[in-house]
Design a protein around this motif. Structure first.
Motif, short mmCIF file in Angstrom:
data_model
loop_
_atom_site.label_atom_id
_atom_site.label_comp_id
_atom_site.label_asym_id
_atom_site.label_seq_id
_atom_site.Cartn_x
_atom_site.Cartn_y
_atom_site.Cartn_z
N SER A 174 0.83 -1.20 0.00
CA SER A 174 0.00 0.00 0.00
C SER A 174 0.87 1.25 0.00
O SER A 174 0.61 2.20 -0.75
N ALA A 175 1.91 1.27 0.82
CA ALA A 175 2.82 2.42 0.86
C ALA A 175 3.54 2.57 -0.47
O ALA A 175 3.71 3.69 -0.97
N ALA A 176 3.95 1.46 -1.07
CA ALA A 176 4.62 1.51 -2.36
C ALA A 176 3.69 2.04 -3.43
O ALA A 176 4.06 2.85 -4.26
N SER A 177 2.44 1.60 -3.40
CA SER A 177 1.46 2.07 -4.37
C SER A 177 1.23 3.57 -4.23
O SER A 177 1.17 4.30 -5.23
N THR A 178 1.15 4.06 -3.00
CA THR A 178 1.00 5.49 -2.76
C THR A 178 2.22 6.25 -3.27
O THR A 178 2.09 7.30 -3.91
N ALA A 179 3.42 5.72 -3.00
CA ALA A 179 4.65 6.38 -3.45
C ALA A 179 4.70 6.43 -4.97
O ALA A 179 5.08 7.44 -5.55
N VAL A 180 4.31 5.34 -5.64
CA VAL A 180 4.31 5.31 -7.10
C VAL A 180 3.30 6.31 -7.65
O VAL A 180 3.59 7.05 -8.58
N THR A 181 2.11 6.38 -7.05
CA THR A 181 1.09 7.34 -7.48
C THR A 181 1.60 8.77 -7.31
O THR A 181 1.45 9.60 -8.20
N ASN B 96 3.96 13.71 -9.80
CA ASN B 96 5.04 14.69 -9.87
C ASN B 96 5.68 14.76 -11.24
O ASN B 96 6.30 15.76 -11.58
N LEU B 97 5.56 13.70 -12.03
CA LEU B 97 6.15 13.68 -13.36
C LEU B 97 5.31 14.45 -14.37
O LEU B 97 5.80 14.81 -15.44
N GLY B 98 4.06 14.69 -14.06
CA GLY B 98 3.19 15.43 -14.96
C GLY B 98 2.52 14.53 -15.99
O GLY B 98 2.69 13.31 -15.99
N ALA B 99 1.78 15.17 -16.86
CA ALA B 99 1.02 14.44 -17.88
C ALA B 99 1.95 13.88 -18.95
O ALA B 99 2.99 14.46 -19.27
N PHE B 100 1.55 12.73 -19.49
CA PHE B 100 2.30 12.15 -20.60
C PHE B 100 1.94 12.89 -21.87
O PHE B 100 0.79 13.32 -22.06
N GLY B 101 2.92 13.08 -22.72
CA GLY B 101 2.70 13.74 -24.00
C GLY B 101 3.69 13.23 -25.03
O GLY B 101 4.65 12.53 -24.71
N LYS B 102 3.45 13.58 -26.27
CA LYS B 102 4.28 13.12 -27.38
C LYS B 102 5.51 14.01 -27.55
O LYS B 102 5.44 15.22 -27.45
N LYS B 103 6.65 13.37 -27.79
CA LYS B 103 7.91 14.05 -28.13
C LYS B 103 8.40 13.43 -29.42
O LYS B 103 8.61 12.21 -29.48
N ASN C 60 17.98 12.15 -13.28
CA ASN C 60 17.64 10.95 -12.52
C ASN C 60 16.56 10.16 -13.22
O ASN C 60 15.51 10.71 -13.56
N PHE C 61 16.81 8.88 -13.43
CA PHE C 61 15.77 7.99 -13.93
C PHE C 61 14.61 8.06 -12.94
O PHE C 61 14.83 8.05 -11.74
N ASP C 62 13.41 8.11 -13.44
CA ASP C 62 12.26 8.22 -12.56
C ASP C 62 11.34 7.02 -12.64
O ASP C 62 10.39 6.91 -11.88
N ARG C 63 11.62 6.11 -13.56
CA ARG C 63 10.81 4.90 -13.67
C ARG C 63 11.70 3.68 -13.93
O ARG C 63 11.34 2.76 -14.64
N LEU C 64 12.87 3.69 -13.32
CA LEU C 64 13.83 2.58 -13.43
C LEU C 64 13.98 1.98 -12.05
O LEU C 64 14.37 2.67 -11.10
N ASN C 65 13.65 0.70 -11.93
CA ASN C 65 13.69 0.03 -10.63
C ASN C 65 14.47 -1.27 -10.70
O ASN C 65 14.50 -1.93 -11.74
N PHE C 66 15.05 -1.61 -9.57
CA PHE C 66 15.81 -2.85 -9.42
C PHE C 66 15.15 -3.72 -8.37
O PHE C 66 14.51 -3.22 -7.45
N ALA C 67 15.36 -5.02 -8.50
CA ALA C 67 14.94 -5.92 -7.44
C ALA C 67 15.71 -5.53 -6.18
O ALA C 67 16.88 -5.17 -6.25
#
Length: 172
Positions: free
Chosen positions: A26-33, A38-45, A82-89
């Protein structure tokens, strides 16, 4: 976010472990949300060569593209992304599957700008043995570099360095 787990016998230990895992999830889910918000809306580049990425407005991909295309930005040792969606085990250098999109995007950016060379830095938190943390951080940096090489980025364009718990991106 991965959660370390332990195997125990007896219903009390299993219930406690399950409750802790549920609370951690639950805490992880809240942190991810919160992080996604904080990253903002997705858009095309649109990249040179016609590749189109769908990236968050304040994500590493957007920031990296803006930096590369702004000729007034000096290259120096103090500009970091900083990578913002890169995770390690947890406790390892194994890149988790949810990191694939960001690695693909970074590879696409580097392919679109072939004169750009990068340094990949690896980090850990400040818990545990500093020497082990430095070793793990180097393994993580190497893993990201190897993943990008596997996506067609030239090895000579990238160096990898582990920093352990130096230069923390969070408050640990």
């Amino acid at each position: 976010m991965p959660v370390d787990s332990a195997v125990a016998t007896g219903s009390v230990a299993l219930d406690t472990t399950a409750a802790r895992a549920g609370a951690a999830a639950s805490a992880a889910s809240t942190a991810v949300t919160d992080a996604a918000r904080n990253l903002g809306a997705f858009g095309k580049k649109l990249l040179p060569g016609g590749v189109e990425l769908n990236v968050p407005e304040r994500g590493i991909e957007s920031k990296l593209i803006a930096f590369i295309t702004d000729k007034s930005q000096p290259v120096n040792d103090t500009t970091w992304f900083n990578f913002d969606r890169l995770n390690f085990a947890r406790g390892s250098a194994t890149i988790l599957p949810e990191s694939k999109e960001q690695l693909n995007n970074i590879a696409a950016v580097l392919k679109a700008y072939p004169s750009v060379d990068v340094k990949v830095g690896g980090y850990t938190d400040n818990s545990g043995d500093p020497a082990a943390n430095r070793k793990l951080s180097q393994q993580r940096a190497d893993a990201v570099r190897q993943a990008l090489i596997g996506k067609g980025i030239g090895a000579r364009r990238m160096v990898a360095e582990g920093y352990g718990s130096d230069h923390p991106v969070g408050d640990n």
